[in-house]
Each structure stands twice: as C-alpha cells, then as structure tokens.
Design a protein around this motif. Structure first.
Motif, PDB file in Angstrom:
ATOM      1  N   GLN A  35       0.845  -1.208   0.000  1.00  0.00           N
ATOM      2  CA  GLN A  35       0.000   0.000   0.000  1.00  0.00           C
ATOM      3  C   GLN A  35       0.885   1.265   0.000  1.00  0.00           C
ATOM      4  O   GLN A  35       0.706   2.184   0.786  1.00  0.00           O
ATOM      5  N   VAL A  36       1.818   1.253  -0.936  1.00  0.00           N
ATOM      6  CA  VAL A  36       2.795   2.339  -1.026  1.00  0.00           C
ATOM      7  C   VAL A  36       2.126   3.661  -1.345  1.00  0.00           C
ATOM      8  O   VAL A  36       2.534   4.717  -0.853  1.00  0.00           O
ATOM      9  N   THR A  37       1.076   3.628  -2.168  1.00  0.00           N
ATOM     10  CA  THR A  37       0.414   4.870  -2.589  1.00  0.00           C
ATOM     11  C   THR A  37      -0.820   5.208  -1.756  1.00  0.00           C
ATOM     12  O   THR A  37      -1.536   6.158  -2.067  1.00  0.00           O
ATOM     13  N   ASN A  38      -1.073   4.445  -0.683  1.00  0.00           N
ATOM     14  CA  ASN A  38      -2.245   4.682   0.175  1.00  0.00           C
ATOM     15  C   ASN A  38      -1.792   5.417   1.429  1.00  0.00           C
ATOM     16  O   ASN A  38      -1.261   4.822   2.362  1.00  0.00           O
ATOM     17  N   ASN A  39      -2.018   6.733   1.443  1.00  0.00           N
ATOM     18  CA  ASN A  39      -1.566   7.545   2.582  1.00  0.00           C
ATOM     19  C   ASN A  39      -2.295   7.189   3.874  1.00  0.00           C
ATOM     20  O   ASN A  39      -1.715   7.250   4.969  1.00  0.00           O
ATOM     21  N   SER A  40      -3.589   6.828   3.767  1.00  0.00           N
ATOM     22  CA  SER A  40      -4.375   6.555   4.970  1.00  0.00           C
ATOM     23  C   SER A  40      -4.000   5.223   5.626  1.00  0.00           C
ATOM     24  O   SER A  40      -4.368   4.974   6.774  1.00  0.00           O
ATOM     25  N   ALA A  41      -3.268   4.384   4.901  1.00  0.00           N
ATOM     26  CA  ALA A  41      -2.901   3.070   5.449  1.00  0.00           C
ATOM     27  C   ALA A  41      -1.721   3.157   6.410  1.00  0.00           C
ATOM     28  O   ALA A  41      -1.438   2.208   7.133  1.00  0.00           O
ATOM     29  N   HIS A  42      -1.039   4.305   6.449  1.00  0.00           N
ATOM     30  CA  HIS A  42       0.148   4.465   7.294  1.00  0.00           C
ATOM     31  C   HIS A  42       0.062   5.787   8.054  1.00  0.00           C
ATOM     32  O   HIS A  42      -0.423   6.790   7.521  1.00  0.00           O
ATOM     33  N   TYR A  43       0.549   5.756   9.256  1.00  0.00           N
ATOM     34  CA  TYR A  43       0.501   6.958  10.095  1.00  0.00           C
ATOM     35  C   TYR A  43       1.519   7.996   9.611  1.00  0.00           C
ATOM     36  O   TYR A  43       2.676   7.677   9.339  1.00  0.00           O
ATOM     37  N   SER A  44       1.065   9.246   9.521  1.00  0.00           N
ATOM     38  CA  SER A  44       1.941  10.373   9.173  1.00  0.00           C
ATOM     39  C   SER A  44       2.753  10.068   7.906  1.00  0.00           C
ATOM     40  O   SER A  44       3.980  10.085   7.904  1.00  0.00           O
ATOM     41  N   TYR A  45       1.977   9.796   6.844  1.00  0.00           N
ATOM     42  CA  TYR A  45       2.639   9.347   5.619  1.00  0.00           C
ATOM     43  C   TYR A  45       2.021  10.024   4.408  1.00  0.00           C
ATOM     44  O   TYR A  45       0.787  10.147   4.304  1.00  0.00           O
ATOM     45  N   ASP A  46       2.846  10.503   3.508  1.00  0.00           N
ATOM     46  CA  ASP A  46       2.410  11.064   2.232  1.00  0.00           C
ATOM     47  C   ASP A  46       3.419  10.633   1.172  1.00  0.00           C
ATOM     48  O   ASP A  46       4.542  11.136   1.140  1.00  0.00           O
ATOM     49  N   TYR A  47       3.017   9.710   0.345  1.00  0.00           N
ATOM     50  CA  TYR A  47       3.978   9.121  -0.595  1.00  0.00           C
ATOM     51  C   TYR A  47       4.441  10.117  -1.660  1.00  0.00           C
ATOM     52  O   TYR A  47       5.493   9.940  -2.272  1.00  0.00           O
ATOM     53  N   GLN A  48       3.677  11.195  -1.897  1.00  0.00           N
ATOM     54  CA  GLN A  48       4.048  12.166  -2.927  1.00  0.00           C
ATOM     55  C   GLN A  48       5.057  13.200  -2.438  1.00  0.00           C
ATOM     56  O   GLN A  48       5.866  13.710  -3.221  1.00  0.00           O
ATOM     57  N   THR A  49       5.016  13.493  -1.149  1.00  0.00           N
ATOM     58  CA  THR A  49       5.920  14.519  -0.626  1.00  0.00           C
ATOM     59  C   THR A  49       7.036  13.933   0.232  1.00  0.00           C
ATOM     60  O   THR A  49       8.140  14.453   0.256  1.00  0.00           O
ATOM     61  N   GLU A  50       6.743  12.863   0.938  1.00  0.00           N
ATOM     62  CA  GLU A  50       7.741  12.274   1.827  1.00  0.00           C
ATOM     63  C   GLU A  50       8.720  11.411   1.023  1.00  0.00           C
ATOM     64  O   GLU A  50       8.336  10.728   0.071  1.00  0.00           O
ATOM     65  N   GLU A  51       9.966  11.479   1.415  1.00  0.00           N
ATOM     66  CA  GLU A  51      10.966  10.637   0.758  1.00  0.00           C
ATOM     67  C   GLU A  51      10.708   9.186   1.133  1.00  0.00           C
ATOM     68  O   GLU A  51      10.688   8.814   2.297  1.00  0.00           O
ATOM     69  N   LEU A  52      10.465   8.368   0.120  1.00  0.00           N
ATOM     70  CA  LEU A  52      10.128   6.969   0.370  1.00  0.00           C
ATOM     71  C   LEU A  52      11.329   6.211   0.916  1.00  0.00           C
ATOM     72  O   LEU A  52      12.473   6.561   0.646  1.00  0.00           O
ATOM     73  N   ASN A  53      11.028   5.158   1.677  1.00  0.00           N
ATOM     74  CA  ASN A  53      12.127   4.324   2.157  1.00  0.00           C
ATOM     75  C   ASN A  53      12.363   3.149   1.214  1.00  0.00           C
ATOM     76  O   ASN A  53      12.818   2.092   1.607  1.00  0.00           O
ATOM     77  N   LEU A  54      12.041   3.382  -0.061  1.00  0.00           N
ATOM     78  CA  LEU A  54      12.357   2.428  -1.126  1.00  0.00           C
ATOM     79  C   LEU A  54      13.440   3.031  -2.013  1.00  0.00           C
ATOM     80  O   LEU A  54      13.605   4.251  -2.063  1.00  0.00           O
ATOM     81  N   TRP A  55      14.156   2.172  -2.716  1.00  0.00           N
ATOM     82  CA  TRP A  55      15.144   2.686  -3.669  1.00  0.00           C
ATOM     83  C   TRP A  55      14.416   3.375  -4.816  1.00  0.00           C
ATOM     84  O   TRP A  55      13.533   2.793  -5.446  1.00  0.00           O
ATOM     85  N   ASN A  56      14.757   4.614  -5.079  1.00  0.00           N
ATOM     86  CA  ASN A  56      14.070   5.383  -6.131  1.00  0.00           C
ATOM     87  C   ASN A  56      14.642   5.112  -7.522  1.00  0.00           C
ATOM     88  O   ASN A  56      13.955   5.304  -8.522  1.00  0.00           O
ATOM     89  N   ARG A  57      15.877   4.671  -7.589  1.00  0.00           N
ATOM     90  CA  ARG A  57      16.521   4.460  -8.882  1.00  0.00           C
ATOM     91  C   ARG A  57      16.134   3.114  -9.467  1.00  0.00           C
ATOM     92  O   ARG A  57      16.068   2.107  -8.753  1.00  0.00           O
ATOM     93  N   GLY A  58      15.856   3.098 -10.779  1.00  0.00           N
ATOM     94  CA  GLY A  58      15.539   1.847 -11.463  1.00  0.00           C
ATOM     95  C   GLY A  58      16.794   1.015 -11.703  1.00  0.00           C
ATOM     96  O   GLY A  58      17.901   1.549 -11.818  1.00  0.00           O
ATOM     97  N   CYS A  59      16.619  -0.302 -11.810  1.00  0.00           N
ATOM     98  CA  CYS A  59      17.773  -1.191 -11.988  1.00  0.00           C
ATOM     99  C   CYS A  59      18.391  -1.047 -13.375  1.00  0.00           C
ATOM    100  O   CYS A  59      19.581  -1.308 -13.545  1.00  0.00           O
ATOM    101  N   ARG A  60      17.598  -0.666 -14.370  1.00  0.00           N
ATOM    102  CA  ARG A  60      18.167  -0.450 -15.705  1.00  0.00           C
ATOM    103  C   ARG A  60      19.206   0.659 -15.663  1.00  0.00           C
ATOM    104  O   ARG A  60      20.315   0.528 -16.189  1.00  0.00           O
TER     105      ARG A  60
END
Length: 352
Positions: free
Chosen positions: A226-251
């Motif tokens: 639920q990476v894009t579901n802000n309501s599923a996580h406390y104090s979370y906004d996937y569009q503004t907050e820096e994600l704790n996933l790797w942002n760079r593609g493997c290619r």
C-alpha cells in the motif's frame, strides 16, 4: 619526399632496436591487460545474463579478448625481430617477412582502434538489452515453481539489493505486474477475488514491491505494501515524503555500472592503440634504416630510415592507382575467359 626521414648510424640503430625490443615486451603485457579486461567484462555480463535480452553485448568482451591474444602474438614476434636485428646474419632471414608483417600490423592497429570505439558506442544497445531483459525477468519473478525460472526471484532480489535499485525504471514498475505467486494467494478472500476480477487479464496487482526494494538506511520501517495509500500508514504522504524504497531503477543502475566499466576499458584500449602505433612506426624506421645501408659488409656506415618512402599524398595516389590497375587486370581476365568460351563454342559448332 619521404615522410619522417631520419639519419641513423650504427649506435642509433642499436639503440632503436633495443628500445623497440623493450617496447614490444611492454606491448605484450598491454595485450595481457586487454585480454584480462575482456575476460572480466564477459564474466560480469554472464553474471546477469538472466536480465539481458540478447547476447549482442558479448561482442565487446569477445573483441577485447581477441585483440589481447593478437597483441601478444604480434608483439612477441616483433620483439624477436628487433632482437635479431642486432645481428646482420640473423636479421637477413626476416627481411622478406617485414613488409607483409608491417601491413598486418597496420590492419591490426585499425582493428584495435575500432574495438576501442565499440567500447563507447555499444553502450546504447546495452541500454535496450537491459530494459527488455529486466522487463521479462520481473514477469518471471513469481514463477518460483516453474522449471527454468525458479531462480529468477533470487536473481532479481540480489540485483536490487546489490545495486540499490527497484524495478526496471522505478518502483512503480512492480505495480503493473503480478509479482506474487498464486501459490501464496487466498482465493477464498474477497479482497483477492475483487482485485483479480477488476483486472482485465485476471492478474493480482497491488501497489506493493518486493522486500529487496527497501532501503535499510531509512529510519522508518519499510513500507512495502500500500505504497500509494496515505491513509494506510501513520503520518505518511507518498508524494511529498521521501520513500524508504530505492528510487533508482535497476536499468539505470546497471547501465551506469557497465557504461563506466566499458568507458574505462575503451580509454585503456585507446592508450594501448597509441602505444602500438608508436611501436609500428619504430619498427618501420628500423626496417628501412637497415635496408638502406649502402654497404651491407660495413654495418657501421650511416643510413636513412623513413616511415613512408613518399609523402602521404603521393602514397595515397599510388595506392589508388594500384587498386585501379588491379580492377582493370580482373576485367581483362574476365574478358579473356569470355573470349575463350566463345571460341570453344565455335569449335564445337564447326565439328558438328
């Protein structure tokens, strides 16, 4: 007028021969280096062949390996010639071979130059190869029970962890494929049924990513589902907050890795090419200076050496004329064969 005309006495000829002998053995080590680079690149490409679409990328390492072997052979032979040139009796047996050998050296140096360019030019094809290969690899991520594909999950996970990347172009690529095996889905669950029914292809798609996309340096626990579901996580906004996933593609990550490696190898190969050119020029000067000795019985007399007997312009014109003559000679031969055929036909007709 000869190009790069130099006067030599016996002392200079000896020094040139000794210097070239040493340079040729340095070139042998340079050839070993080129061979080793090609072998290393081939091994690195084979490590990740599962995420590459075709084998075109192996053309560069194969070319480097071949040029390395040829460099060792050519320069080892040239070193022997330079060593024997110190003794006029030993050098006499090499005289008939020097011109063809220098012609082969010229062709070899052209090939080395093109291989160096390939190291820079083949990076574009590597991009498309990785893009398609990663796309196919991600599709097979869930096939852990399929023979021939059961290793793909581990390959992709290790790739994303090692190169700190996620997906093909980014983490959202995982949203477009079913990366969870049907074996681990509860088909009695209403949520699973709804997701499968809502998809035209009947796939189970979620806005989630494999665990290997998580950045362990992030202070927040990994948000894998639920990476894009802000309501599923406390104090979370996937569009503004820096994600704790790797942002760079493997290619991009793999392309940067291999492009940097191939660029370095291309630069080293260019340096080897320049060194080979200098050795070839030195060998040509030694050859002409020994051939132009006015009195072979007096090795101490002065002589002249040159790279080209005429100017570059005159040499080019002479080469063109020789090619034209060769073409005319072939035409004459073809015409003569046609005439002989016609005469044979007339003879046969006369006999009958």
């Amino acid at each position: 007028m000869a190009l790069l005309k130099v006067k030599f006495n016996q002392k200079k000829r000896v020094k040139l021969a000794q210097g070239l002998w040493l340079m040729n053995w340095f070139s042998v080590f340079a050839g070993i280096l080129v061979f080793s680079m090609g072998l290393f690149l081939k091994i690195e490409l084979r490590k990740r062949s599962e995420v590459m679409d075709n084998s075109e990328s192996h053309f560069v390492p194969n070319s480097l390996i071949l040029m390395g072997i040829l460099s060792c052979a050519f320069n080892g032979f040239a070193g022997k010639i330079c060593y024997d040139s110190l003794d006029p009796a030993k050098f006499a047996k090499w005289k008939p071979l020097l011109k063809p050998y220098l012609a082969l050296c010229f062709v070899f140096n052209i090939l080395v130059f093109f291989v160096a360019l390939l190291c820079f030019l083949m990076q574009g094809s590597l991009n498309s190869t990785l893009a398609q290969g990663l796309k196919n690899g991600m599709k097979f991520y869930r096939d852990t029970d399929t023979p021939g594909r059961c290793f793909m999950k581990k390959t992709i996970d290790m790739l994303q962890i090692e190169f700190k990347c996620c997906g093909n172009n980014g983490y959202k690529d995982w949203f477009e494929i079913q990366w969870i095996s049907n074996r681990y889905l509860d088909f009695s669950s209403k949520e699973v049924k709804d997701r499968i029914k809502s998809n035209v292809d009947g796939r189970y798609l979620v806005d989630g990513v494999p665990f290997s996309c998580c950045n362990p340096s992030s202070p927040r626990p990994c948000i894998q589902y639920q990476v894009t579901n802000n309501s599923a996580h406390y104090s979370y906004d996937y569009q503004t907050e820096e994600l704790n996933l790797w942002n760079r593609g493997c290619r991009e990550a793999l392309l940067n890795y291999y492009s940097g490696m191939m660029s370095s190898m291309g630069a080293v190969t260019l340096l080897v090419w320049l060194f080979e050119i200098s050795v070839m020029i030195g060998l040509r000067l030694l050859h002409t200076s020994l051939e132009s000795i006015p009195n072979p019985e007096d090795p101490e007399c002065e002589s002249e050496g040159w790279v080209l007997e005429n100017s570059l312009k005159d040499t080019f014109k002479s080469a063109l004329e020789n090619l034209k003559k060769l073409g005319k000679f072939n035409q004459v031969e073809a015409g003569a064969e046609g005439a002989e055929g016609e005469e044979g036909g007339k003879n046969i007709t006369t006999v009958s």
